[in-house]
Design an enzyme around this catalytic site. Structure first.
Site, mmCIF file in Angstrom:
data_model
loop_
_atom_site.group_PDB
_atom_site.id
_atom_site.type_symbol
_atom_site.label_atom_id
_atom_site.label_comp_id
_atom_site.label_asym_id
_atom_site.label_seq_id
_atom_site.Cartn_x
_atom_site.Cartn_y
_atom_site.Cartn_z
ATOM 1 N N SER A 100 40.601 38.735 43.767
ATOM 2 C CA SER A 100 42.013 38.843 44.159
ATOM 3 C C SER A 100 42.120 38.335 45.588
ATOM 4 O O SER A 100 41.139 38.377 46.344
ATOM 5 C CB SER A 100 42.447 40.313 44.114
ATOM 6 O OG SER A 100 43.664 40.490 44.822
ATOM 7 N N TYR A 103 41.538 49.539 45.403
ATOM 8 C CA TYR A 103 41.620 48.189 44.813
ATOM 9 C C TYR A 103 41.072 47.135 45.783
ATOM 10 O O TYR A 103 40.241 46.293 45.411
ATOM 11 C CB TYR A 103 43.074 47.880 44.456
ATOM 12 C CG TYR A 103 43.274 46.570 43.727
ATOM 13 C CD1 TYR A 103 43.096 46.481 42.347
ATOM 14 C CD2 TYR A 103 43.639 45.415 44.414
ATOM 15 C CE1 TYR A 103 43.290 45.276 41.683
ATOM 16 C CE2 TYR A 103 43.835 44.212 43.754
ATOM 17 C CZ TYR A 103 43.659 44.156 42.382
ATOM 18 O OH TYR A 103 43.841 42.950 41.729
HETATM 19 P P1 NAD Z 1 46.600 43.370 33.035
HETATM 20 O O1 NAD Z 1 46.863 44.806 33.289
HETATM 21 O O2 NAD Z 1 47.561 42.579 32.229
HETATM 22 O O3 NAD Z 1 45.156 43.158 32.416
HETATM 23 C C1 NAD Z 1 44.053 43.957 32.755
HETATM 24 C C2 NAD Z 1 43.150 44.025 31.561
HETATM 25 O O4 NAD Z 1 41.961 44.780 31.888
HETATM 26 C C3 NAD Z 1 43.811 44.746 30.382
HETATM 27 O O5 NAD Z 1 43.479 44.087 29.185
HETATM 28 C C4 NAD Z 1 43.163 46.121 30.438
HETATM 29 O O6 NAD Z 1 43.178 46.793 29.210
HETATM 30 C C5 NAD Z 1 41.754 45.725 30.852
HETATM 31 N N1 NAD Z 1 40.949 46.854 31.279
HETATM 32 C C6 NAD Z 1 41.274 47.819 32.155
HETATM 33 N N2 NAD Z 1 40.275 48.725 32.235
HETATM 34 C C7 NAD Z 1 39.298 48.285 31.402
HETATM 35 C C8 NAD Z 1 38.023 48.769 31.044
HETATM 36 N N3 NAD Z 1 37.542 49.907 31.561
HETATM 37 N N4 NAD Z 1 37.285 48.055 30.156
HETATM 38 C C9 NAD Z 1 37.755 46.915 29.612
HETATM 39 N N5 NAD Z 1 38.963 46.421 29.907
HETATM 40 C C10 NAD Z 1 39.718 47.100 30.797
HETATM 41 O O7 NAD Z 1 46.468 42.728 34.501
HETATM 42 P P2 NAD Z 1 46.057 41.251 34.966
HETATM 43 O O8 NAD Z 1 46.956 40.907 36.064
HETATM 44 O O9 NAD Z 1 45.923 40.327 33.816
HETATM 45 O O10 NAD Z 1 44.620 41.550 35.618
HETATM 46 C C11 NAD Z 1 43.442 40.839 35.254
HETATM 47 C C12 NAD Z 1 42.546 40.724 36.473
HETATM 48 O O11 NAD Z 1 43.184 39.903 37.463
HETATM 49 C C13 NAD Z 1 42.223 42.050 37.171
HETATM 50 O O12 NAD Z 1 40.868 42.066 37.595
HETATM 51 C C14 NAD Z 1 43.137 42.033 38.372
HETATM 52 O O13 NAD Z 1 42.637 42.818 39.441
HETATM 53 C C15 NAD Z 1 43.133 40.550 38.697
HETATM 54 N N6 NAD Z 1 44.252 40.115 39.538
HETATM 55 C C16 NAD Z 1 45.539 40.120 39.066
HETATM 56 C C17 NAD Z 1 46.568 39.702 39.906
HETATM 57 C C18 NAD Z 1 47.997 39.651 39.460
HETATM 58 O O14 NAD Z 1 48.869 39.336 40.301
HETATM 59 N N7 NAD Z 1 48.329 39.922 38.218
HETATM 60 C C19 NAD Z 1 46.277 39.294 41.203
HETATM 61 C C20 NAD Z 1 44.972 39.320 41.661
HETATM 62 C C21 NAD Z 1 43.967 39.726 40.815
#
Ligand code: NAD
Length: 279
Positions: free
Chosen positions: A164, A177
């Site tokens: 991130s 986080y």
């Molecule tokens: P999201 O909530 O749509 O997806 C997260 C996924 O991780 C979901 O499928 C959830 O069920 C899964 N998950 C959570 N705990 C878990 C576990 N214990 N075992 C297996 N799966 C698990 O959110 P997203 O935005 O798609 O996030 C995906 C990644 O991207 C994350 O690591 C997040 O930190 C990172 N990220 C997202 C953003 C953003 O703006 N959306 C920005 C920076 C980083």
């Protein structure tokens, strides 16, 4: 300000990852879902990991299969060692091997420091950091065992850690986080150094603000989106496909000499936008 949709999915060359086997964690939502679908479109067979929501995982599997490649859903909590060992073991048994790991699963449990419980701190570290460690360790055992298969890829394996912008931008109210993503940065670089001689490429993607369920509050009203856009020089909120395309590129031999790098996919969020008009 309206966001502009990202490029259409047919920008992905259909055979870029032909014959490769990919595991994407947290692949039934958001960035993981888009990445799993994009890897399938690029010709990879894909294991769609999920922890809750089997129906959504099955939908992702069906979409990937429509490209004529294999896909399977696998439930596992990435923070549980036995479940990760079981998932990678089953993938090797059923798909033959693993070539690409996208360690994407992640979560937030936000609170100001004085209200954050140890359970909130621990849960986020367990999923976001320990989960990536466990998946990287298990995938690497297979990468090392199998080695390079030149017809498939120039490297023995690729690991993409989903980090991130908060691996470098401090984030008040989200210490668990931000600490987890700072940890991902150093874990990624250390693994890259350790595994490069074994021809395993480890890299990270640092998304900025991407429109997914994890940060819905930040974009689901026009006021919230306007506030968010002040932090994004490129003036649009990202789509999951923006990250998926970066992941497909990093996983491919087009990026074979890219080792230990974090690719920021953030519309310029890490460019200190406040300094554009001041400083
Ligand atoms: P999201 O909530 O749509 O997806 C997260 C996924 O991780 C979901 O499928 C959830 O069920 C899964 N998950 C959570 N705990 C878990 C576990 N214990 N075992 C297996 N799966 C698990 O959110 P997203 O935005 O798609 O996030 C995906 C990644 O991207 C994350 O690591 C997040 O930190 C990172 N990220 C997202 C953003 C953003 O703006 N959306 C920005 C920076 C980083």
């Amino acid at each position: 300000m309206q966001s502009t949709a990202s490029a259409p999915r047919d920008v992905i060359p259909a055979h870029l990852l032909k014959g490769q086997k990919a595991l994407v964690t947290g692949a039934n939502s958001g960035i993981g879902k888009a990445t799993a679908i994009a890897l399938g479109r690029a010709g990879a067979d894909v294991v769609v990991n999920y922890v809750t929501g089997p129906e959504q995982a099955d939908e992702v599997v069906a979409q990937i299969e429509s490209f004529g490649v294999r896909a399977a859903a696998h439930q596992a909590d990435v923070s549980a060692e036995d479940q990760v060992v079981g998932m990678v073991g089953r993938m090797v048994e059923e798909f033959g091997t693993i070539d690409i790991l996208v360690a994407n699963a992640g979560m937030q449990r936000d609170a100001p420091l004085t209200e954050m419980t140890l359970a909130q701190w621990q849960k986020v570290l367990d999923v976001n950091l320990t989960g990536q460690f466990l998946c990287a360790r298990e995938a690497s055992k297979e990468f090392v065992r199998r080695g390079v298969v030149p017809e498939v890829s120039r490297s023995a394996g690729k690991i993409i850690c989903m980090s991130s912008v908060h691996q470098v931008i401090p984030w008040s109210g989200h210490v668990n986080y931000a600490a987890s993503k700072g940890g991902v940065q150093m874990m990624m670089a250390t693994l890259a150094q350790e595994l490069a001689p074994k021809k395993i490429r480890v890299n990270a993607i640092a998304p900025g603000a991407i429109r997914t369920p994890i940060n819905r509050d930040a974009w689901d009203t026009p006021e919230a989106e306007d506030d968010l856009l002040r932090l994004i020089p490129y003036d649009r909120v990202g789509d999951p496909e923006d990250i998926a395309y970066a992941a497909v590129s990093l996983a491919s031999d087009l990026m074979d000499y890219v080792v230990g790098t974090t690719l920021y996919v953030d519309g310029g969020m890490t460019l200190f936008p406040g300094f554009a008009t001041g400083g």
